[in-house]
Design an enzyme around this catalytic site. Structure first.
Site, PDB file in Angstrom:
ATOM      1  N   CYS A   2      45.538  55.662  31.622  1.00  0.00           N
ATOM      2  CA  CYS A   2      46.871  56.012  32.104  1.00  0.00           C
ATOM      3  C   CYS A   2      47.680  56.771  31.054  1.00  0.00           C
ATOM      4  O   CYS A   2      47.523  56.553  29.863  1.00  0.00           O
ATOM      5  CB  CYS A   2      47.677  54.792  32.523  1.00  0.00           C
ATOM      6  N   ARG A  27      44.088  61.495  30.647  1.00  0.00           N
ATOM      7  CA  ARG A  27      44.069  60.048  30.446  1.00  0.00           C
ATOM      8  C   ARG A  27      43.755  59.273  31.732  1.00  0.00           C
ATOM      9  O   ARG A  27      43.511  58.071  31.690  1.00  0.00           O
ATOM     10  CB  ARG A  27      45.422  59.580  29.895  1.00  0.00           C
ATOM     11  N   GLY A 100      47.824  50.148  29.798  1.00  0.00           N
ATOM     12  CA  GLY A 100      47.270  48.976  29.108  1.00  0.00           C
ATOM     13  C   GLY A 100      46.936  47.907  30.126  1.00  0.00           C
ATOM     14  O   GLY A 100      46.821  48.182  31.328  1.00  0.00           O
ATOM     15  N   GLU A 479      22.565  61.070  24.083  1.00  0.00           N
ATOM     16  CA  GLU A 479      23.779  61.854  24.325  1.00  0.00           C
ATOM     17  C   GLU A 479      23.547  62.861  25.463  1.00  0.00           C
ATOM     18  O   GLU A 479      24.391  63.047  26.330  1.00  0.00           O
ATOM     19  CB  GLU A 479      24.207  62.549  23.021  1.00  0.00           C
ATOM     20  N   LYS A 483      25.607  63.031  29.015  1.00  0.00           N
ATOM     21  CA  LYS A 483      26.272  64.230  29.544  1.00  0.00           C
ATOM     22  C   LYS A 483      25.862  64.468  30.991  1.00  0.00           C
ATOM     23  O   LYS A 483      26.694  64.751  31.841  1.00  0.00           O
ATOM     24  CB  LYS A 483      25.912  65.484  28.738  1.00  0.00           C
ATOM     25  N   HIS A 502       5.988  51.409  25.967  1.00  0.00           N
ATOM     26  CA  HIS A 502       6.279  49.966  25.978  1.00  0.00           C
ATOM     27  C   HIS A 502       7.056  49.559  27.228  1.00  0.00           C
ATOM     28  O   HIS A 502       7.661  48.499  27.264  1.00  0.00           O
ATOM     29  CB  HIS A 502       7.055  49.586  24.716  1.00  0.00           C
ATOM     30  N   LYS A 601      39.756  60.577  29.642  1.00  0.00           N
ATOM     31  CA  LYS A 601      39.424  61.128  28.327  1.00  0.00           C
ATOM     32  C   LYS A 601      39.673  60.137  27.198  1.00  0.00           C
ATOM     33  O   LYS A 601      38.937  60.106  26.234  1.00  0.00           O
ATOM     34  CB  LYS A 601      40.249  62.403  28.114  1.00  0.00           C
TER      35      LYS A 601
HETATM   36  C1  F6R Z   1      31.414  61.181  26.832  1.00  0.00           C
HETATM   37  C2  F6R Z   1      32.647  60.869  26.146  1.00  0.00           C
HETATM   38  C3  F6R Z   1      32.937  59.441  25.859  1.00  0.00           C
HETATM   39  C4  F6R Z   1      33.703  59.297  24.545  1.00  0.00           C
HETATM   40  C5  F6R Z   1      34.092  57.837  24.320  1.00  0.00           C
HETATM   41  C6  F6R Z   1      34.786  57.636  22.977  1.00  0.00           C
HETATM   42  O1  F6R Z   1      31.262  62.558  27.015  1.00  0.00           O
HETATM   43  O2  F6R Z   1      33.436  61.731  25.854  1.00  0.00           O
HETATM   44  O3  F6R Z   1      31.774  58.680  25.847  1.00  0.00           O
HETATM   45  O4  F6R Z   1      32.895  59.751  23.499  1.00  0.00           O
HETATM   46  O5  F6R Z   1      34.938  57.407  25.342  1.00  0.00           O
HETATM   47  O6  F6R Z   1      35.923  58.406  22.890  1.00  0.00           O
HETATM   48  P1  F6R Z   1      36.597  58.720  21.498  1.00  0.00           P
HETATM   49  O7  F6R Z   1      35.638  59.547  20.717  1.00  0.00           O
HETATM   50  O8  F6R Z   1      37.862  59.457  21.827  1.00  0.00           O
HETATM   51  O9  F6R Z   1      36.861  57.401  20.837  1.00  0.00           O
END
Ligand code: F6R
Length: 606
Positions: A2, A27, A100, A479, A483, A502, A601
Site C-alpha cells: 500500500c 506499492r 501495514g 532468479e 522472472k 536426486h 514493488k
Molecule cells: C522479483 C522482485 C522481488 C524483490 C523482493 C525484495 O523480481 O523484484 O522478489 O526482489 O521483493 O525487494 P527489495 O530488493 O526491494 O528488498
C-alpha cells in the site's frame, strides 16, 4: 504494501493527491481511493483496480477541498473490493489511510463493536478510524488522540488521519512501515516515500518508529510515543521527477532492462575511489577484520546474495551464509559466527529485510545496507551503506537493480579479498578491469531481443519450465525462474543441475522447456552432462551461454549466446537474456508486465 499520501493547505488538493498516488502505484494496485475535506464533510471516491479507474471516476465526479488523503492498496486483510479500499471513514468525522498490518485488529474491533461502532469493511485498518473517533469523542486533542491510538495498536503501520473538526490538519505516525513528511510553502504533505512528494517539495522529515506528527500548513510538530515533542531533522532529498516516464519504451521493465549498462557503470563508479581503485564504503581496516558475513534479503535480492556467497568465499575465503530475511529473525540464528550483516534491498524498505537487519544489529553485528533507494529505511538504519546506483526501478520485477547489486557485490568481494590479503592488489585491479567491460558487454546482450522472440513465442504455450545452473549459475537459474513465473504466470523452478538426478528429473517429459545456463567455467563439462540427461528424457533445451561455451551442448533446441566474459562475471551477463526471455514471454501472453497480479514493488508487510 500500500501507498499512502496526504496534503493540507492547498487551494485544491485532489489532483495533487492523484499525482502522488501515481508515483506510489508500484506499492500496490488492487484498488485506490482519495478523500477530501469539503467544508464540514468528507468527500470520497474509491475504485477497484488500477489507479486509472480512480482517475477516471474523479474526472467524472471531481472532488473539492484544501486537504485530503489518498491510498493505493495491496490487499492483506479483506478481499479486493470497493468497501475494503481505503480511505476508511468512521462516524462521518474521522478518515484514515494505512499501510501495514494491525496485528491485534480482531480484539480491537470486537471491543469497538461492543461499544456500538459500526464497521463498513473487512480490513484491519478500519479499526484505526474507529479508535481515532473514540479518542476524539472523548474530547482528546489531535496529539493526545494519536498517543492514545498508538498505545492501543500492535503491528506495523504508516498512517494518516484527519478529523472533520480540525480542518487542514493531519495526524501521521509510523512503525516499521515507511513514511515521509513533506514541508511545503504554506502546505504540508505526507507520502509513503519521498518520491511521492518529489513534485511538491524536497524538504522532508523521516519519522522514527513510533513517532507521531501533526502536520499543518504552517509546520510540523513531531512527538514520541508518549506525546513528548522531539526534533527530527529536515533533509533535502534529491528524488528524481522523471521517474514516471517510460522514455518511449512499451513498459518500464523494457526500459529498465535497457538501462542496465548505465546502472552498472554508475554502481561501479560508487565502488571506485578517487585514485580509480576498487573500494567500498567500508573502511579498509574494518574490511580486513570481517571474519564471517550473513546476507539478509528477499526474492531477487536474495538470489544476488547467493551469487555473492560464491564470489566472497572463493575470493576472500570469508564464510558467508545467505538468509531469507523472513526466516532469519524467527529461527533464533546463531549470530556469533559472523561479524557483519549485509542487508540487500532494492527498495530499502522490505520489512522482512529491515527486521532481519535490526535483529542482526541487536545481536552485535556490524550492519551494511546494500540499497538502491537513498534515504530508505534500511539506508538510514544500517551502520554503513553500500549504494547501488540503478536509478528508480518502477517495473515490479527487478532487473537493473539485480545486475547493479551483483556489480556492487563483486566489487565488495574483490575489495574484501584484497584487504584480507587473499588476493594481490594486481588481481583486484584485474577484476576491476573486467568489471569495467560489463556495461559494454551488457549493451551488446541487449541486441538479443529479436533472437529471443521466437524462443519466447514457444514458451508461451508451456505450462511449466525448469531453469538449471551449476555452481554460481545455480542462483542465477532460480532468479531466471522467478522472472518467468512472476511475469508470465508460467510455473517455473530453478534447480542446481547436479541435483536433478536426486528427484526433479522425474518432472521431465517430452517437450518440457529447460532453460540451461552454461559458462566456460570449471564445471562446464559436468553441467553439460546434466543437460544431456535432461535432453535424453525429452526436455526441450534452451541454452543460455557464452559464445565460446555454446559448442559444448550441441544437442540444444535453441541457443541464446552472450559475448564471452570473465568466468567471475558470467552470472551477471547471463542474467540479461533471461530477463529478456521472461519479458518477451509475458508480453506475448499479454500479462501486465509492469504490474503483475498479486505483487507489489515494495513489500512492507511481514
Ligand atoms: C522479483 C522482485 C522481488 C524483490 C523482493 C525484495 O523480481 O523484484 O522478489 O526482489 O521483493 O525487494 P527489495 O530488493 O526491494 O528488498
Amino acid at each position: 504494501m500500500c501507498g499512502i499520501v496526504g496534503a493540507v493547505g492547498l487551494e485544491d488538493c485532489s489532483e495533487t493527491l492523484l499525482d502522488s498516488l501515481k508515483r506510489l502505484e508500484y506499492r500496490g494496485y488492487d484498488s485506490s481511493g482519495v478523500v477530501t475535506q469539503d467544508g464540514d464533510s468528507f468527500q470520497m471516491r474509491r475504485a477497484v483496480g488500477k489507479l486509472k479507474n480512480l482517475s477516471q471516476l474523479m474526472h467524472e465526479s471531481p472532488l473539492n477541498g484544501r486537504s485530503g488523503l489518498g491510498h493505493t492498496r495491496w490487499a492483506t486483510h479483506g478481499g479486493v473490493s470497493e468497501r475494503n479500499a481505503h480511505p476508511h471513514i468512521a462516524g462521518d468525522k474521522v478518515v484514515i489511510v494505512h499501510n501495514g498490518i494491525i496485528e491485534n485488529h480482531s480484539v480491537l474491533r470486537a471491543e469497538l463493536e461492543a461499544e456500538g461502532h459500526k464497521f463498513a469493511s473487512e480490513t484491519d485498518s478500519e479499526v484505526l478510524a474507529h479508535l481515532f473517533l473514540a479518542a476524539f469523542n472523548e474530547g482528546l486533542s489531535p496529539r493526545d488522540a494519536g498517543v492514545r491510538v498508538l498505545s492501543m495498536i500492535e503491528g506495523t503501520f504508516a498512517l494518516a488521519a484527519m478529523h472533520i473538526d480540525h480542518p487542514d490538519m493531519m495526524i501521521v505516525a509510523r512503525n516499521a512501515s515507511p513514511l515521509a513528511i513533506g514541508i511545503g510553502d504554506g502546505s504540508g504533505f505526507v507520502g509513503s516515500d519521498a518520491v511521492a512528494l518529489a513534485h511538491l517539495t524536497r524538504n522532508v522529515i523521516y519519522l522514527k518508529d513510533n513517532d507521531l506528527a501533526i502536520v499543518r500548513p504552517d509546520g510540523v510538530e513531531v512527538f514520541d510515543i508518549e506525546g513528548t515533542p522531539v526534533n527530527r531533522e529536515v533533509v533535502i532529498v534529491a528524488a528524481s521527477q522523471g521517474m514516471v516516464d517510460k522514455g518511449g519504451y512499451r513498459h518500464f521493465m523494457e526500459k529498465e532492462i535497457h538501462e542496465q549498462p548505465d546502472a552498472i557503470a554508475h554502481t561501479l563508479a560508487a565502488m571506485t575511489d578517487s585514485q580509480g581503485l576498487l573500494a567500498t564504503p567500508i573502511p579498509r581496516d574494518e574490511l580486513a577484520a570481517i571474519d564471517g558475513i550473513v546476507m539478509l534479503a528477499a526474492g531477487t535480492s536474495h538470489y544476488a546474495a547467493m551469487v555473492a556467497r560464491y564470489w566472497i568465499e572463493n575470493l576472500a575465503r570469508v564464510p558467508v551464509t545467505c538468509e531469507i530475511a523472513s526466516e532469519y529473525r524467527y529461527r533464533n540464528p546463531v549470530t556469533s559466527a559472523y561479524s557483519c550483516a549485509v542487508a540487500i534491498s532494492q527498495s530499502g524498505e522490505s520489512l522482512d529485510t529491515l527486521m532481519a537487519m535490526r535483529h542482526a544489529g541487536e545481536a552485535g553485528l556490524r550492519t551494511v545496507g546494500l540499497v538502491n533507494v537513498a534515504g530508505s529505511t534500511i539506508a538510514r538504519e544500517a551502520d554503513l551503506v553500500m549504494p547501488t546506483r540503478a536509478g528508480p526501478e518502477i517495473g515490479v520485477a527487478s532487473t537493473k537493480a539485480f545486475t547493479a547489486q551483483l556489480t556492487a557485490l563483486i566489487c565488495f568481494a574483490a575489495a574484501l579479498a584484497e584487504a584480507k590479503g587473499e588476493i594481490t592488489p594486481e588481481r583486484r585491479d584485474e577484476i576491476h578491469r573486467q568489471i569495467q567491460k560489463l556495461p559494454s558487454l551488457v549493451g551488446k546482450s541487449l541486441g538479443l531481443f529479436d533472437e529471443i522472440r521466437p524462443v519466447a513465442h514457444e514458451l508461451t504455450s508451456a505450462r511449466s519450465a525448469l531453469y538449471l545452473g551449476r555452481d554460481v549459475l545455480f542462483p542465477v537459474a532460480m532468479e531466471g525462474a522467478l522472472k518467468l513465473k512472476e511475469l508470465s504466470y508460467i510455473h517455473a523452478e530453478g534447480f542446481a543441475s547436479g541435483e536433478m538426478k536426486h528427484g526433479p528429473i522425474a518432472l521431465i517429459e517430452e517437450g518440457l522447456p529447460v532453460v540451461a545456463l552454461l559458462a566456460a567455467d570449471e564445471v562446464m563439462g559436468k553441467a553439460a552432462s546434466n543437460l544431456q540427461e535432461a535432453s535424453a528424457r525429452g526436455a526441450r533445451i534452451i541454452l543460455v551461454t557464452e559464445e565460446r561455451a555454446a559448442g559444448t551442448v550441441d544437442f540444444a533446441d535453441s541457443v541464446i549466446k552472450v559475448p564471452d566474459v570473465d568466468p567471475l562475471l558470467a552470472p551477471l551477463l547471463l542474467s540479461v537474456p533471461m530477463q529478456i526471455l521472461a519479458y518477451l514471454t509475458a508480453y506475448e501472453k499479454g500479462t501486465d508486465v509492469d504490474q503483475p497480479r498479486n505483487l507489489a514493488k515494495s513489500v512492507t508487510v511481514e
